[in-house]
Design a protein around this motif. Sequence first.
Motif, PDB file in Angstrom:
ATOM      1  N   THR A  39      36.749  51.481  15.724  1.00  0.00           N
ATOM      2  CA  THR A  39      36.460  52.160  16.983  1.00  0.00           C
ATOM      3  C   THR A  39      36.755  51.204  18.138  1.00  0.00           C
ATOM      4  N   THR A  40      36.127  51.425  19.272  1.00  0.00           N
ATOM      5  CA  THR A  40      36.279  50.506  20.400  1.00  0.00           C
ATOM      6  C   THR A  40      35.343  49.311  20.274  1.00  0.00           C
ATOM      7  N   PHE A  41      34.599  49.251  19.170  1.00  0.00           N
ATOM      8  CA  PHE A  41      33.692  48.142  18.929  1.00  0.00           C
ATOM      9  C   PHE A  41      34.166  47.320  17.724  1.00  0.00           C
ATOM     10  N   LEU A  42      34.100  46.016  17.869  1.00  0.00           N
ATOM     11  CA  LEU A  42      34.358  45.096  16.770  1.00  0.00           C
ATOM     12  C   LEU A  42      33.004  44.760  16.137  1.00  0.00           C
ATOM     13  N   LYS A  43      32.849  45.059  14.861  1.00  0.00           N
ATOM     14  CA  LYS A  43      31.587  44.814  14.167  1.00  0.00           C
ATOM     15  C   LYS A  43      31.802  43.754  13.091  1.00  0.00           C
ATOM     16  N   ILE A  44      31.000  42.715  13.141  1.00  0.00           N
ATOM     17  CA  ILE A  44      31.120  41.594  12.200  1.00  0.00           C
ATOM     18  C   ILE A  44      29.791  41.425  11.468  1.00  0.00           C
ATOM     19  N   THR A  45      29.821  41.523  10.154  1.00  0.00           N
ATOM     20  CA  THR A  45      28.619  41.346   9.337  1.00  0.00           C
ATOM     21  C   THR A  45      28.737  40.050   8.563  1.00  0.00           C
ATOM     22  N   LEU A  46      27.840  39.112   8.821  1.00  0.00           N
ATOM     23  CA  LEU A  46      27.843  37.840   8.104  1.00  0.00           C
ATOM     24  C   LEU A  46      27.304  38.044   6.703  1.00  0.00           C
ATOM     25  N   LEU A  47      27.914  37.365   5.729  1.00  0.00           N
ATOM     26  CA  LEU A  47      27.518  37.533   4.330  1.00  0.00           C
ATOM     27  C   LEU A  47      27.131  36.189   3.725  1.00  0.00           C
ATOM     28  N   PRO A  48      25.927  35.712   4.028  1.00  0.00           N
ATOM     29  CA  PRO A  48      25.483  34.436   3.445  1.00  0.00           C
ATOM     30  C   PRO A  48      25.208  34.583   1.971  1.00  0.00           C
ATOM     31  N   LYS A  49      25.001  33.463   1.295  1.00  0.00           N
ATOM     32  CA  LYS A  49      24.789  33.470  -0.149  1.00  0.00           C
ATOM     33  C   LYS A  49      23.527  34.202  -0.554  1.00  0.00           C
ATOM     34  N   ASN A  50      22.569  34.301   0.351  1.00  0.00           N
ATOM     35  CA  ASN A  50      21.319  34.949  -0.003  1.00  0.00           C
ATOM     36  C   ASN A  50      21.284  36.416   0.401  1.00  0.00           C
ATOM     37  N   THR A  51      22.467  37.063   0.535  1.00  0.00           N
ATOM     38  CA  THR A  51      22.520  38.464   0.911  1.00  0.00           C
ATOM     39  C   THR A  51      21.785  39.355  -0.078  1.00  0.00           C
ATOM     40  N   LEU A  52      21.696  38.906  -1.358  1.00  0.00           N
ATOM     41  CA  LEU A  52      20.992  39.693  -2.355  1.00  0.00           C
ATOM     42  C   LEU A  52      19.511  39.792  -2.036  1.00  0.00           C
ATOM     43  N   ILE A  53      18.988  38.879  -1.236  1.00  0.00           N
ATOM     44  CA  ILE A  53      17.564  38.861  -0.962  1.00  0.00           C
ATOM     45  C   ILE A  53      17.267  39.331   0.460  1.00  0.00           C
ATOM     46  N   HIS A  54      18.042  38.869   1.421  1.00  0.00           N
ATOM     47  CA  HIS A  54      17.768  39.155   2.822  1.00  0.00           C
ATOM     48  C   HIS A  54      18.832  40.083   3.402  1.00  0.00           C
ATOM     49  N   ASP A  55      18.452  40.761   4.498  1.00  0.00           N
ATOM     50  CA  ASP A  55      19.415  41.567   5.227  1.00  0.00           C
ATOM     51  C   ASP A  55      20.461  40.656   5.874  1.00  0.00           C
ATOM     52  N   ALA A  56      21.674  41.170   5.987  1.00  0.00           N
ATOM     53  CA  ALA A  56      22.752  40.404   6.609  1.00  0.00           C
ATOM     54  C   ALA A  56      22.696  40.555   8.127  1.00  0.00           C
ATOM     55  N   VAL A  57      23.101  39.503   8.848  1.00  0.00           N
ATOM     56  CA  VAL A  57      23.178  39.547  10.311  1.00  0.00           C
ATOM     57  C   VAL A  57      24.461  40.275  10.708  1.00  0.00           C
TER      58      VAL A  57
END
Length: 228
Positions: A39-57
Amino acid sequence: MIIPVLQQLNSRDQWMAFCRRELPYCFIESPECLVDFQTTFLKITLLPKNTLIHDAVKYSLGSRTSMEPVWRLIKGCNWDLNAILTGLEQMAFDSNVRDNSLLKVHTDLSVRKYFSRERCLVSPNTLGLLEPLMAQPDIWDAQSLAKLISHQQFSSLQNEVKALPGSKQNAGAPPPSISTIMMILLDPVEQCIGQVHKGRLHIFRGKQPFISFIPKLAWPKPRLKTSS
């Protein structure tokens, strides 16, 4: 949905090729993230190693009316995704939505930081071949447990599932197969974690006991391929 994996987004040619895709929605190996520019927005989701436990930024950057502000930002950061993320991580977000001149590139840009609720987003780096575990981790997360199980670096495997009140189901049942355990460990929804008690490693699915065993942190012996 199969999500493509790109090595990086650090040049003009790479960004142009990314945006020419039918769906500009890809995992990036370095930096480890998911990029969405449909879309007109660029969305970036960080995928740290602990994504299995915590929500991603997740970051969302753009304008409601045009893609131009985001393109000026990308160009102003020399087409380098690492530079964009460095700028985002240095920002002080006083609220969920904030208009600002990100990296002093453009003023007509809405920037938002929040936590993704998509718990099943798993970094591609966690889906490759699992190496044996040779040292005790600080936290017995699902990835560390999967390494032990996949290479059978354990002994005395026991089923720890408790029988329901008034039912004999699971009481004294044998432990699940290695393949079943691996499916459970690598499913983010299960939120598996381990705790050591008196030399045994107890694995919990959420807060419920699952299995336990004695870990062996030694290089595994070669195994013959299982005949099909």
